[in-house]
Scaffold this active site. Sequence first.
Site, PDB file in Angstrom:
ATOM      1  N   HIS A  81       6.238   0.057  -7.962  1.00  0.00           N
ATOM      2  CA  HIS A  81       4.830   0.447  -8.140  1.00  0.00           C
ATOM      3  C   HIS A  81       4.381   1.378  -7.006  1.00  0.00           C
ATOM      4  CE1 HIS A  81       0.558  -0.494  -9.333  1.00  0.00           C
ATOM      5  NE2 HIS A  81       0.366  -0.120  -8.083  1.00  0.00           N
ATOM      6  N   GLU A  82       4.625   0.951  -5.786  1.00  0.00           N
ATOM      7  CA  GLU A  82       4.151   1.774  -4.660  1.00  0.00           C
ATOM      8  C   GLU A  82       4.895   3.106  -4.630  1.00  0.00           C
ATOM      9  OE1 GLU A  82       1.503   0.623  -3.674  1.00  0.00           O
ATOM     10  OE2 GLU A  82       1.771  -1.492  -4.175  1.00  0.00           O
ATOM     11  N   MET A 114       0.825  -1.200   0.000  1.00  0.00           N
ATOM     12  CA  MET A 114       0.000   0.000   0.000  1.00  0.00           C
ATOM     13  C   MET A 114       0.865   1.257   0.000  1.00  0.00           C
ATOM     14  SD  MET A 114      -2.993   1.290  -0.019  1.00  0.00           S
ATOM     15  CE  MET A 114      -3.154   3.056  -0.135  1.00  0.00           C
ATOM     16  N   ASN A 138       0.696   4.342   1.038  1.00  0.00           N
ATOM     17  CA  ASN A 138       0.494   5.459   1.971  1.00  0.00           C
ATOM     18  C   ASN A 138       1.613   6.493   1.863  1.00  0.00           C
ATOM     19  OD1 ASN A 138      -1.485   3.645   3.251  1.00  0.00           O
ATOM     20  ND2 ASN A 138       0.360   2.579   3.895  1.00  0.00           N
TER      21      ASN A 138
HETATM   22  N1  B3K Z   1      -3.525   0.801  -3.808  1.00  0.00           N
HETATM   23  C1  B3K Z   1      -3.265  -0.469  -3.185  1.00  0.00           C
HETATM   24  C2  B3K Z   1      -4.382  -1.430  -3.307  1.00  0.00           C
HETATM   25  C3  B3K Z   1      -5.431  -1.221  -2.305  1.00  0.00           C
HETATM   26  C4  B3K Z   1      -6.430  -2.341  -2.274  1.00  0.00           C
HETATM   27  C5  B3K Z   1      -7.543  -2.007  -1.379  1.00  0.00           C
HETATM   28  N2  B3K Z   1      -8.487  -3.056  -1.282  1.00  0.00           N
HETATM   29  C6  B3K Z   1      -2.006  -1.081  -3.684  1.00  0.00           C
HETATM   30  C7  B3K Z   1      -1.634  -0.729  -5.058  1.00  0.00           C
HETATM   31  O1  B3K Z   1      -2.316  -0.965  -6.009  1.00  0.00           O
HETATM   32  O2  B3K Z   1      -0.596  -0.171  -5.222  1.00  0.00           O
HETATM   33 ZN    ZN Z   2      -1.276   0.525  -7.183  1.00  0.00          ZN
END
Ligand code: B3K
Ligand code: ZN
Length: 871
Positions: free
Chosen positions: A299-300, A265, A267
């Site tokens: 990616h993150e 994730m 964040n």
């Molecule tokens: N944005 C998150 C995925 C969140 C999933 C929530 N159920 C990871 C990603 O795609 O980078």
């Molecule tokens: Zn993503």
Amino acid sequence: MRTDTAQPIQLSEYRPPAYLVDEVHLTFDLQPNTTRVTARLSVRRNGDHAEPLAFNGEHLKPISVAIDGRALSADEHAIDAEFLTIHAPPAAFTLETEVEIDPENNTALEGLYMSGGRFCTQCESEGFRKITFWPDRPDVLSRFTVRIEADTRFHHLLCNGNLIDQGALPGGRHFAVWNDPFPKPSYLFALVGGELDVLEDKLVTMSGRTVDLRIYVDPGMAGRAAYAMDSLKRSMIWDEQAYGREYDLDLFMIVAVRDFNFGAMENKGLNIFNSSLLLADPATATDLDYERIEAVVAHEYFHNWTGNRITCRDWFQLCLKEGLTVFREQEFCMDMRGAAVGRIKAVKALRTRQFAEDQGPLAHAVRPSAYMKIENFYTATIYEKGSEVIGMLKTLVGDAAFRAGMDIYFERWDGHATTVEAFIQCFAESSGQDLTDFFRWYEQAGTPRVALSARYDGASKSLAVTLTQTNPPTTDQPVKRDLPIPVTIGLLDTEGRTLAFERDGVATDETVVVLSGGETTVTLTGVDSQPVISALRGFSAPVVLKTDAPARARYLQLASDPDLFNRWEAGQDLASDLILARAEGKPDEVGEERYAEALGRALNDQASDEAFKALLLALPAESDLALMRSPVDPAALHAARDALRLRLALHLDTELRRLHTGLQNLGEFSPDAAGAGRRALRNAALELMAANPTRAVAEIASGHYHAAANMTDAMGGLNALMRIGGADYDEALGDFYAKWTSEPLVIDKWFAIQGRDTSEEAFGRILALTAHPAFDAKNPNRLRALVSSFANFNPVRFHDPSGAGYRFLADQIIAVDRFNPMTAARLVDPLGGWRRLKPELGELMKAQLERILKVEGLSKNVQELAARALA
Ligand code: B3K
Ligand code: ZN
């Protein structure tokens, strides 16, 4: 049965938020069962109309609600299971709330929960409402200041942004205060509290700022974060070079946790990762793990610009951040590990997951227009097809206009929540093209079928290429429109050499034909001889291509197409035709021998690399073959595929043994693409050898397993032994378990390989494994290791004629749904294919969906998917 589905949320009903929160101060008093969250929000009305305020809040125990320091009376507000409503708030005010939550018993792993004795959070999409009362939607952007207080045994107290204060408190407690200067939506909030080890590094950015990089992991595991750290630094540099994007805070942190509903994730400044996508060393992680770590770390990180600095106006725009970020991730991976191999792997994943989605009841557009639970829309369509759409956009506008369009996007929308329309508008401006028709790719579900036919005229040396498209209906959209489809084309002569040509008088050896409307014909001139057409090079559009070319053209491509994607594709097409013919009772033995010959030649081609050859050796997966015909008979496909594997194993025996011996690498392990490619080819050779399970092959496989100096080879050996079965397999499984008992990520692999076991007795073993002391359905990694690998990668056992496989999956879904709906819902997908199966199987599968829907108290998540699968 429950059919009283709640009303879906519609894109057309989007309304801007009635209230905005510019600034928030949160205080967390962390306690495993009774965490207090105090929130002080600067709220202002958005627009002229006085409206009641409705903030989300779920599973919160309310303690107090006050406006501008005055506690609200019972008739001024209401709190129900989903909302805090304030009937007549002023236009601008400070809202103070206090709630209590129970992280330790939060088994849904959404909001604030505990993993391995540590506090952590997961808020996307709608988890923040389980932490405090909040307008929990991505278009409310706020500046967060967060104070965390906890017992000192929770040594590290982490949050987004910069640490601005910390210190000791009485009673063995301490605190930390974090400020994030960048306004952000609540889904990007993160908090971690616990005892962790940290791997630290630094990076100097393009403007000369020094950024501290920290990866926090379980105590004793810091060494295993080294590859993730290296990947992070390469990602940061790549984003500067490829897109001119620099990191913005002075600190970037990643925390690895063992209990996580998905991969990772993004964040702000504090990524949280599933430890399976972060920790690696040669002994415990495979090359595939390394590759995925590199991809997911990138990616993150890339989300910082595509997702965080610019976020989504509403969840219908999810592909705005996900499709685009997958695209950027794939570009990065291709730069790191080679373009052709990277592209083939991306397309394989797309076809297996997204094409299947399009053919099933859960088909939806890249930008859907209605949903029940947004959590159910983190799909291959949004992610992988979303990325393909960006790739087509780049092909259509060209590299320069693509980059210029991205620059406009970053410039115009930084600090905002926006839409896919606004994104596409940037490219319409940078290219001067009208992209109205292109936008259909976002709105229309389904995989287009493209047919190519060609007529060569020797006298005029011209080639007329005609492309047509059909867009079959999907469950959600019966009527389809034509799409603009870029088809990249090159020509080969009968010796397999590149054949140059002219298009509109310009000499070239490759061109992009844009199929627009139902049919497009282009005439290429200066074509010296009857050509073989290499079309859809690099998989230039997410479509199914049919050509009228004979098998000999495919063989020529397999031997010499300079477009390596199409070279691989030619082999896959030939293999698919052979397997499908055999499954339908019309085996082409001569064709199979010919295919084996051609594969042998390709393996000997000195010019291509090992990773590519490993891909050539792998036959199309049974699940991919199942998409090519309906009704599907999984057992027949399995048998036919195995028969071709056996023929290849026999025909290529000497060659495979030579590869297996020759590629043995006694040197030091290096996770780079070249080393991984050699191991991939050697393990692929062994896997194919195992199709002919003689005593000698079993000994080779057993020797391979026991001699393995890294996890990639250990798993390669175990996989081959699994395919052979018998005492050697059992011995190796026992050995593996004993060796790795205390390594959860490795034990996940032990479960996963057994989930994929296709032997007759495998199902009994899989059932028994659910009672194994190391099986823990509360841990999503462990659950998926067994259950998802069985349901997704073991078609012959999953589709057992008794229906036992379907019943097993339904049992798991029902059980897991009681404590973790998001993860339970992610298991539903394999039950969606019942309509395409042969009827006796389809009925059994359907019965399990009906059974799931009858369960009392079923979550909305599972309910939506099961109901759609049946509808
Ligand atoms: N944005 C998150 C995925 C969140 C999933 C929530 N159920 C990871 C990603 O795609 O980078
Ligand atoms: Zn993503």
